[in-house]
Design a protein around this motif. Structure first.
Motif, PDB file in Angstrom:
ATOM      1  N   HIS A 184       0.274  -1.179  -0.149  1.00  0.00           N
ATOM      2  CA  HIS A 184      -0.512   0.262   0.110  1.00  0.00           C
ATOM      3  C   HIS A 184       1.050   1.118   0.611  1.00  0.00           C
ATOM      4  O   HIS A 184       1.587   1.316   1.001  1.00  0.00           O
TER       5      HIS A 184
ATOM      6  N   HIS B 147      -0.261  -5.760   3.285  1.00  0.00           N
ATOM      7  CA  HIS B 147      -1.629  -6.244   3.479  1.00  0.00           C
ATOM      8  C   HIS B 147      -2.167  -7.408   2.602  1.00  0.00           C
ATOM      9  O   HIS B 147      -1.874  -7.114   1.267  1.00  0.00           O
TER      10      HIS B 147
ATOM     11  N   HIS C  54      -5.149  -8.505   0.019  1.00  0.00           N
ATOM     12  CA  HIS C  54      -6.450  -7.495  -1.009  1.00  0.00           C
ATOM     13  C   HIS C  54      -7.330  -8.685  -1.638  1.00  0.00           C
ATOM     14  O   HIS C  54      -7.377  -8.637  -2.842  1.00  0.00           O
TER      15      HIS C  54
ATOM     16  N   HIS D 180      -4.341   3.550  -6.063  1.00  0.00           N
ATOM     17  CA  HIS D 180      -3.026   2.141  -6.080  1.00  0.00           C
ATOM     18  C   HIS D 180      -2.134   3.392  -7.310  1.00  0.00           C
ATOM     19  O   HIS D 180      -2.737   4.506  -8.012  1.00  0.00           O
TER      20      HIS D 180
ATOM     21  N   HIS E 257     -10.708   2.769  -4.452  1.00  0.00           N
ATOM     22  CA  HIS E 257     -11.131   2.202  -3.194  1.00  0.00           C
ATOM     23  C   HIS E 257     -11.978   2.818  -1.785  1.00  0.00           C
ATOM     24  O   HIS E 257     -10.209   3.611  -1.366  1.00  0.00           O
TER      25      HIS E 257
HETATM   26 CU1  C2O Z   1      -3.896  -0.756   1.056  1.00  0.00          CU
HETATM   27 CU2  C2O Z   1      -6.092  -1.583  -2.527  1.00  0.00          CU
HETATM   28  O1  C2O Z   1      -5.423  -1.379  -0.453  1.00  0.00           O
END
Ligand code: C2O
Ligand code: CU
Ligand code: CU
Length: 588
Positions: free
Chosen positions: A170, A215, A217, A502, A570
């Motif tokens: 992330h 993390h 996903h 992202h 998101h």
């Molecule tokens: Cu911390 Cu798309 O995520």
């Protein structure tokens, strides 16, 4: 060999036998169970959170994995058992974590932990992580198979195919094939998602020093995999930051600590609990139904309930991460800051100037805040870091104790005068952070709350013109490669949503109230009237990848899309993300 057999029996029987990870001595479990309470969101009684003692467990620091010279490592995802509640309760919690596979080194055990080890990498030094999925074939938590999730398009079950997982870095400037796309999941048995592209991920670290985190996903079960423990820090250094440390302008190890704040619920025997009621719709196919949001009453920092942090009367650098599913925190010491606290960085890098905080600190799921706290002259004092953010935020219920407490600072350690006291610089970067190329276009986007086919709240993204869109609808955001764009996001819901994009570190431009007519069929907006634009808070004026977008407000961000490929954006409330508040975008 007896131990191995024993271990296997232990993992099959779930909570029947408890031990502390591979290699640790087997420990008999005390007979304690916590007093229980009926909560209407759970099938079985859950633990009374106020029966868990606060501030008796020392804060633990995740192990650090030094990759500042680059290189390749294997990190394994596995189940392990950890004492999250401490306090001599004798309860041990099955969790999922990460551990480095050091086979072939002098030490060949794999120490799996939640949170996972903190990876320390260096800008422009490529790192390859082989994320090996060795998760068990039974989830620790209730899986809602009515959502659009990993196994929606085949008839597989976790039992047959194994547990799907995929890791996302992330905040990373990741290549698309190493980004951990939600459909790039894979199971220990080799069953893979449609976007699977291998289990080794390359991070070129082509960005400035930042507090990143990794993390799970996986499509439709991210909330459960992260709740089970699949997350860890990834601290990226660069020459500039190392210079600041070298010149003694920032607190350095051991006075630099990463802290992840997460809320949880427990069963009376110490297992993680997550809402598991079926939905009430007449045509509900059965099984547990995801909650619209999750707010747990037990606050963990670095995987321990309400720990204390014993400090010297000096300055500390704290790298805070909100790794909670849905909970937003507004941190302070009972509404105030009785010691100086200065923000130095945002999600993706330094602020221009160290910024003293005179307000409680808002931190939303996915966000990181880099601060320096100053305990000089406070020897002997004790402070509790508190949280007063309503749930949901900002218009929901006031936070109920014990979730109003987070962490205790005890200024009770002897001052180590052999370590110099740093002096913060007057500026931390050459110029205020800005995304420089002029914007090529402006997109008008939408946050929307509707209902799914079972009458449950369903959060969606979309565009002003087309209205709400689902995860599987064709891509609407398709920036040209190497251009900058402004995304104006209209929040038509009643809650704040921490929106994450992202690939990029964006600039938060401003926020303004708006009014509009919303089509009752499509949720498209027309007749939009925008009020006065307010600049972002001083705490948001650095590189950001996650930002809260408030109800009735249009929030504008500007990003430079400098890598081709399919990425996603998101809401970082994981219950929202798993229930369709997530869309692909494509840099073309
Ligand atoms: Cu911390 Cu798309 O995520
Ligand atoms: Cu991300
Ligand atoms: Cu949301």
């Amino acid at each position: 060999m007896r131990r191995r057999t024993f271990l296997r029996a232990g993992s099959l029987a779930g909570a029947a036998v408890m031990f502390r990870g591979v290699g640790a001595p087997v420990r008999a479990r005390a007979a304690t169970t916590l007093p229980s309470v009926d909560d209407p969101r759970y099938l079985e009684p859950v633990a009374r959170a106020d029966a868990i003692p606060q501030f008796v467990n020392p804060l633990t620091r995740p192990a650090r994995l030094d990759l500042t010279c680059g290189g390749a490592r294997t990190l394994v995802m596995r189940q392990t058992w950890q004492d999250l509640l401490g306090a001599d309760l004798g309860l041990t919690t099955p969790v999922w974590g990460f551990g480095e596979d050091r086979r072939g080194w002098w030490d060949d055990s794999i120490r799996v932990s939640y949170p996972g080890p903190t990876i320390v990498a260096r800008s422009e030094q490529p790192v390859r992580i082989h994320w090996r999925n060795e998760l068990p074939s039974t989830h620790l938590l209730p899986v809602d198979t009515s959502l659009h999730w990993a196994f929606s398009h085949n008839d597989q079950t976790i039992d047959d195919a194994g547990m799907p997982a995929v890791v996302h870095l992330h905040g990373g400037h990741n290549a698309p094939e190493s980004d951990g796309h939600p459909e790039a999941w894979y199971t220990p048995r080799g069953v893979v998602g449609p976007r699977f592209d291998g289990t080794a991920f390359d991070y070129d670290n082509s960005q400035e020093a930042a507090t990143l985190w990794y993390h799970d996903h996986t499509l439709g079960i991210t909330r459960l995999n992260v709740y089970a423990g699949l997350s860890g820090f990834y601290l990226l250094r660069d020459d500039h930051e190392l210079d600041l440390i070298e010149r003694n302008e920032l607190p350095a190890d051991p006075y630099e600590l990463e802290l992840v704040i997460q809320d949880r619920m427990f069963t009376p025997d110490g297992r993680l609990a997550y809402p598991d009621l079926p939905a009430t719709a007449a045509d509900w196919p059965g099984g547990p139904s995801t909650p619209p949001e999750f707010f747990g009453p037990v606050i963990l920092v670095n995987g321990r309930a309400w720990p204390y942090l014993a400090v010297e009367p000096r300055q500390y650098r704290l790298r805070l991460l909100n790794g909670s599913n849905s909970r937003i925190y507004r941190l302070s010491v009972q509404g105030d800051w009785p010691f100086p606290i200065t923000q130095i960085g945002t999600d993706g890098g330094f602020l221009y100037e160290p910024t003293p905080l005179d307000q409680p600190l808002l931190i939303c799921p996915g966000e990181r805040v880099d601060v320096v706290v100053d305990f000089r002259d406070l020897g002997g004092a004790t402070f509790e870091l508190t949280n007063d953010a309503p749930t949901p935020f900002p218009g929901g219920a006031p936070v109920a104790p014990p979730a109003d407490m987070v962490l205790q600072f005890r200024v009770d350690q002897r001052y180590d005068s052999t370590r110099p006291e740093p002096t913060l610089p007057s500026t931390l970067r050459d110029a205020p952070f800005a995304v420089s190329p002029p914007p090529e276009r402006t997109r008008r986007l939408l946050l929307f709350e509707g209902e799914d086919m079972f009458g449950r709240l369903r959060t969606l993204l979309g565009t002003v013109e087309l209205g709400a869109r689902a995860w599987s609808d064709p891509v609407t955001e398709d920036p040209d490669h190497d251009t900058a764009e402004i995304w104006e996001v209209y929040n038509t819901t009643a809650d704040s949503h921490p929106m994450h994009v992202h690939l990029v570190q964006f600039e938060v431009l401003d926020r303004a109230p708006f009014t509009a007519d919303q089509d009752p069929q499509t949720a498209a907006l027309s007749n939009i009237q925008i009020g006065t634009r307010e600049p972002p808070d001083a705490t948001e004026r650095g590189p950001k990848d996650t930002v809260h977008m408030d109800p009735g407000q249009v929030t504008r961000i500007k990003a430079h899309f400098d890598r081709r490929g399919t990425y996603i954006w998101h809401c970082h409330m994981l219950e929202h993300e798993d229930h369709e508040m997530m869309r692909e975008y494509e840099v073309v």
